[in-house]
Design a protein around this motif. Structure first.
Motif, PDB file in Angstrom:
ATOM      1  N   ARG A 294       0.819  -1.209   0.000  1.00 21.86           N
ATOM      2  CA  ARG A 294       0.000   0.000   0.000  1.00 21.86           C
ATOM      3  C   ARG A 294       0.858   1.268   0.000  1.00 21.86           C
ATOM      4  O   ARG A 294       0.352   2.356  -0.198  1.00 21.86           O
ATOM      5  CB  ARG A 294      -0.920   0.034   1.225  1.00 21.86           C
ATOM      6  CG  ARG A 294      -1.863  -1.166   1.342  1.00 21.86           C
ATOM      7  CD  ARG A 294      -2.718  -1.353   0.100  1.00 21.86           C
ATOM      8  NE  ARG A 294      -3.875  -2.177   0.360  1.00 21.86           N
ATOM      9  CZ  ARG A 294      -3.959  -3.473   0.073  1.00 21.86           C
ATOM     10  NH1 ARG A 294      -2.935  -4.081  -0.510  1.00 21.86           N
ATOM     11  NH2 ARG A 294      -5.060  -4.145   0.343  1.00 21.86           N
ATOM     12  N   GLY A 295       2.166   1.101   0.227  1.00 21.74           N
ATOM     13  CA  GLY A 295       3.055   2.245   0.258  1.00 21.74           C
ATOM     14  C   GLY A 295       3.854   2.376  -1.029  1.00 21.74           C
ATOM     15  O   GLY A 295       3.428   1.953  -2.101  1.00 21.74           O
ATOM     16  N   GLU A 296       5.052   2.960  -0.909  1.00 21.70           N
ATOM     17  CA  GLU A 296       5.895   3.189  -2.083  1.00 21.70           C
ATOM     18  C   GLU A 296       6.402   1.860  -2.635  1.00 21.70           C
ATOM     19  O   GLU A 296       6.723   0.936  -1.881  1.00 21.70           O
ATOM     20  CB  GLU A 296       7.071   4.092  -1.709  1.00 21.70           C
ATOM     21  CG  GLU A 296       7.914   4.499  -2.892  1.00 21.70           C
ATOM     22  CD  GLU A 296       9.018   5.462  -2.509  1.00 21.70           C
ATOM     23  OE1 GLU A 296       9.728   5.942  -3.414  1.00 21.70           O
ATOM     24  OE2 GLU A 296       9.169   5.743  -1.297  1.00 21.70           O
ATOM     25  N   MET A 297       6.469   1.759  -3.958  1.00 24.83           N
ATOM     26  CA  MET A 297       6.923   0.547  -4.628  1.00 24.83           C
ATOM     27  C   MET A 297       7.993   0.905  -5.650  1.00 24.83           C
ATOM     28  O   MET A 297       7.912   1.946  -6.301  1.00 24.83           O
ATOM     29  CB  MET A 297       5.753  -0.149  -5.332  1.00 24.83           C
ATOM     30  CG  MET A 297       4.692  -0.702  -4.392  1.00 24.83           C
ATOM     31  SD  MET A 297       3.211  -1.255  -5.259  1.00 24.83           S
ATOM     32  CE  MET A 297       2.250   0.262  -5.309  1.00 24.83           C
ATOM     33  N   LYS A 298       8.998   0.023  -5.791  1.00 32.28           N
ATOM     34  CA  LYS A 298      10.034   0.257  -6.789  1.00 32.28           C
ATOM     35  C   LYS A 298       9.481   0.142  -8.204  1.00 32.28           C
ATOM     36  O   LYS A 298       9.881   0.859  -9.115  1.00 32.28           O
ATOM     37  CB  LYS A 298      11.182  -0.737  -6.590  1.00 32.28           C
ATOM     38  CG  LYS A 298      11.979  -0.500  -5.312  1.00 32.28           C
ATOM     39  CD  LYS A 298      13.142  -1.470  -5.212  1.00 32.28           C
ATOM     40  CE  LYS A 298      13.964  -1.212  -3.961  1.00 32.28           C
ATOM     41  NZ  LYS A 298      15.103  -2.170  -3.841  1.00 32.28           N
ATOM     42  N   SER A 299       8.563  -0.792  -8.395  1.00 33.35           N
ATOM     43  CA  SER A 299       7.929  -0.955  -9.704  1.00 33.35           C
ATOM     44  C   SER A 299       6.550  -1.570  -9.495  1.00 33.35           C
ATOM     45  O   SER A 299       6.271  -2.151  -8.446  1.00 33.35           O
ATOM     46  CB  SER A 299       8.766  -1.847 -10.627  1.00 33.35           C
ATOM     47  OG  SER A 299       8.854  -3.164 -10.105  1.00 33.35           O
ATOM     48  N   SER A 300       5.715  -1.424 -10.490  1.00 38.37           N
ATOM     49  CA  SER A 300       4.345  -1.963 -10.394  1.00 38.37           C
ATOM     50  C   SER A 300       3.967  -2.554 -11.753  1.00 38.37           C
ATOM     51  O   SER A 300       3.092  -2.053 -12.451  1.00 38.37           O
ATOM     52  CB  SER A 300       3.361  -0.867  -9.979  1.00 38.37           C
ATOM     53  OG  SER A 300       3.439   0.232 -10.873  1.00 38.37           O
ATOM     54  N   THR A 301       4.653  -3.635 -12.098  1.00 37.54           N
ATOM     55  CA  THR A 301       4.405  -4.326 -13.360  1.00 37.54           C
ATOM     56  C   THR A 301       3.630  -5.613 -13.087  1.00 37.54           C
ATOM     57  O   THR A 301       3.298  -5.926 -11.936  1.00 37.54           O
ATOM     58  CB  THR A 301       5.729  -4.653 -14.062  1.00 37.54           C
ATOM     59  OG1 THR A 301       6.419  -5.658 -13.301  1.00 37.54           O
ATOM     60  CG2 THR A 301       6.613  -3.424 -14.188  1.00 37.54           C
ATOM     61  N   CYS A 302       3.396  -6.361 -14.147  1.00 41.78           N
ATOM     62  CA  CYS A 302       2.690  -7.627 -13.987  1.00 41.78           C
ATOM     63  C   CYS A 302       3.491  -8.607 -13.125  1.00 41.78           C
ATOM     64  O   CYS A 302       2.918  -9.504 -12.509  1.00 41.78           O
ATOM     65  CB  CYS A 302       2.379  -8.235 -15.351  1.00 41.78           C
ATOM     66  SG  CYS A 302       3.829  -8.478 -16.414  1.00 41.78           S
ATOM     67  N   ALA A 303       4.809  -8.434 -13.075  1.00 35.33           N
ATOM     68  CA  ALA A 303       5.629  -9.307 -12.239  1.00 35.33           C
ATOM     69  C   ALA A 303       5.353  -9.078 -10.758  1.00 35.33           C
ATOM     70  O   ALA A 303       5.567  -9.979  -9.934  1.00 35.33           O
ATOM     71  CB  ALA A 303       7.111  -9.083 -12.539  1.00 35.33           C
ATOM     72  N   GLU A 304       4.894  -7.875 -10.399  1.00 30.05           N
ATOM     73  CA  GLU A 304       4.578  -7.557  -9.000  1.00 30.05           C
ATOM     74  C   GLU A 304       3.089  -7.686  -8.693  1.00 30.05           C
ATOM     75  O   GLU A 304       2.650  -7.330  -7.598  1.00 30.05           O
ATOM     76  CB  GLU A 304       5.029  -6.132  -8.653  1.00 30.05           C
ATOM     77  CG  GLU A 304       6.539  -5.980  -8.516  1.00 30.05           C
ATOM     78  CD  GLU A 304       7.249  -5.877  -9.847  1.00 30.05           C
ATOM     79  OE1 GLU A 304       8.375  -6.391  -9.970  1.00 30.05           O
ATOM     80  OE2 GLU A 304       6.665  -5.295 -10.776  1.00 30.05           O
TER      81      GLU A 304
END
Length: 376
Positions: free
Chosen positions: A275-285
């Motif tokens: 719910r916080g900051e993410m390094k990336s937000s792709t289908c892998a995540e």
């Protein structure tokens, strides 16, 4: 070719050649042989790789052919269901029309019969009265005529009218729209009516009272860190929100309105995403989404986004989630043209509709994201 062969031909009687043959360095020869052997091995590895990839590509072609054949069978089955539904609707409409036709014609024929019977009775009365007029004058005839005049007050009584108007609107009218509405009962997947989940909304997002519309509100106060920690389900870094309904099985379709927005992100995400900051937000995540950024629509593929080749951003996005096949497909919901598809691998967490209305873009992106409910 002869020139080529002669170029490499050794003359057996040449003394220089004999001298070279007796005095060459065998270590150099062995070194070159080793190089030749290594070259042969390298070529063989390439040949083996060719064979392996040939077999792999052949297997892929068989698999792709099977999948397309399976989809063809599925499409044919779906259209057979539609044809069967339309055939049944047609037969029901025609049967209703036949019954009304029979009923109306029977009523008219019955009225015609009653009129004809009265007509025959009146004609008989006229005939009997005319017959009296042919008799010779006599006191008896006078008495008979007086008596007949008392009984000949016979009038035609018209039977109740029957409506002979045929109203097209009762049987044809907006027939296509009517059938379309009937078809809603047999749609699969049906149109899912979804709402936003306020418990997951970023604090700067503003929801409508029906939770069917969400917009970024930069004037809202940001809660303290302690207040945010009280609700671990809400997004606290990116301006995101989940849908209230989660899915683990079945097929589901919903539509999202994004008209006049200059930035947005919609799709599906795993329930357990941070719910916080993410390094990336792709289908892998665990994000399977489309986003409008800088005038282009991109898919959240790994390792980098994929730009979609479309003429202009859609005003309404259709999202189709097939949990059994682990696929997510996006559509231009106005034309139903497919935009992009994801394959998901072994998703263990529930999948939730995911939305990000993005910030206001200096006043250019103030329109909300809305849950669109088609009227069938």
């Amino acid at each position: 070719m002869n020139r080529f062969r002669n170029h490499f031909k050794l003359t057996p009687n040449n003394n220089n050649n004999h001298k070279f043959e007796n005095n060459f360095d065998k270590s150099v020869l062995n070194e070159h042989k080793d190089k030749l052997i290594e070259a042969i091995r390298k070529i063989k590895r390439g040949a083996n790789q060719c064979h392996d990839e040939e077999r792999e590509t052949y297997g892929e072609s068989i698999d792709v052919e099977y999948k397309f054949d399976e989809m063809e069978r599925e499409i044919r089955a779906e259209f057979r269901n539609l044809h069967r539904f339309l055939d049944e609707e047609e037969e029901n409409d025609l049967e209703r029309l036949r019954k009304e036709k029979e009923k109306r014609i029977n009523l008219l024929k019955e009225r015609e019969r009653k009129i004809a019977m009265q007509g025959r009775n009146l004609e008989k009365v006229v005939e009997s009265l005319n017959y009296k007029l042919t008799e010779e004058d006599s006191p008896r005839l006078l008495r008979d005529i007086r008596e007949l005049l008392k009984r000949c007050d016979v009038n035609y009584i018209s039977p109740p009218p029957v409506d002979s108007e045929v109203y097209s609107g009762q049987f044809v009218g907006p027939i296509q729209y009517r059938i379309w509405k009937h078809m809603k009962a047999c749609l699969y997947p049906n149109i899912s009516v979804l709402t936003f989940d306020p418990e997951t909304a970023h604090p700067l997002l503003d929801l409508s009272s029906s939770c069917s519309s969400v917009v970024f509100d930069e004037d809202k106060p940001m809660p303290s860190k302690e207040e945010l920690e009280r609700n671990p389900r809400c997004f606290n870094y990116y301006y995101c929100i989940f849908g209230r309904e989660g899915f683990t099985t079945g097929r589901h379709y919903w539509e999202v309105g994004v008209a006049t927005k200059t930035a947005w992100r919609v799709g599906v995400a795993r329930e357990d995403i941070p719910r916080g900051e993410m390094k990336s937000s792709t289908c892998a995540e665990g994000f399977w989404t489309l986003a409008l950024k800088n005038g282009s629509v991109v898919a959240s593929t790994y390792p980098k986004p994929t730009a979609l080749r479309i003429s202009f951003p859609p005003v309404r996005i259709g999202v189709f989630l097939d949990c059994e096949r682990e696929e997510v497909t996006f559509y231009n919901a106005v034309t139903m043209a497919p935009l992009f598809s994801f394959i998901m691998d072994d998703v263990e967490w529930p999948l939730l509709p995911f939305y990000n209305p993005c910030d206001t873009d200096e006043g250019r992106n103030v329109a909300p994201i809305t849950m669109f409910s088609p009227s069938l």
